[in-house]
Design a protein around this motif. Structure first.
Motif, PDB file in Angstrom:
ATOM      1  N   SER A  67      54.210  43.704  26.615  1.00 26.01           N
ATOM      2  CA  SER A  67      52.872  44.241  26.433  1.00 26.01           C
ATOM      3  C   SER A  67      52.829  45.314  25.339  1.00 26.01           C
ATOM      4  O   SER A  67      51.865  45.435  24.614  1.00 26.01           O
ATOM      5  N   PHE A  68      53.915  46.054  25.225  1.00 29.91           N
ATOM      6  CA  PHE A  68      53.993  47.083  24.192  1.00 29.91           C
ATOM      7  C   PHE A  68      54.084  46.442  22.801  1.00 29.91           C
ATOM      8  O   PHE A  68      53.482  46.926  21.848  1.00 29.91           O
ATOM      9  N   LEU A  69      54.832  45.363  22.691  1.00 29.40           N
ATOM     10  CA  LEU A  69      54.996  44.712  21.402  1.00 29.40           C
ATOM     11  C   LEU A  69      53.744  43.967  20.953  1.00 29.40           C
ATOM     12  O   LEU A  69      53.526  43.778  19.760  1.00 29.40           O
ATOM     13  N   ARG A  70      52.899  43.546  21.899  1.00 23.48           N
ATOM     14  CA  ARG A  70      51.690  42.831  21.547  1.00 23.48           C
ATOM     15  C   ARG A  70      50.576  43.763  21.066  1.00 23.48           C
ATOM     16  O   ARG A  70      49.626  43.337  20.431  1.00 23.48           O
TER      17      ARG A  70
END
Length: 71
Positions: A67-70
């Motif tokens: 979720s952080f990378l998206r």
């Protein structure tokens, strides 16, 4: 083979003459393994819950990382 090196060839401390009271004859030396539940005085399986929590924690870390990378 005679001399000093002939005794105790098996490595267990026996001289080959039926020695008694050696290390291999003692029966009550080993302790029974105690579970973490018994050590903590609990009724539920501590080891199993620890294993499941490790799996859940790794899944949560992966989801948070995705979720952080998206973003």
């Amino acid at each position: 083979m005679s001399g000093k090196g002939a005794k105790g060839l098996s490595g267990k401390g026996l001289s080959g003459k039926g020695a008694k009271g050696t290390m291999s004859d003692k029966k009550g030396d080993k302790k029974k393994p105690t579970s973490r539940s018994v050590k903590a005085g609990l009724q539920f399986p501590v080891g199993r819950i620890h294993r499941f929590l490790k799996v859940i924690a790794s899944v949560v870390v992966l989801v948070l990382l995705q979720s952080f990378l998206r973003c």
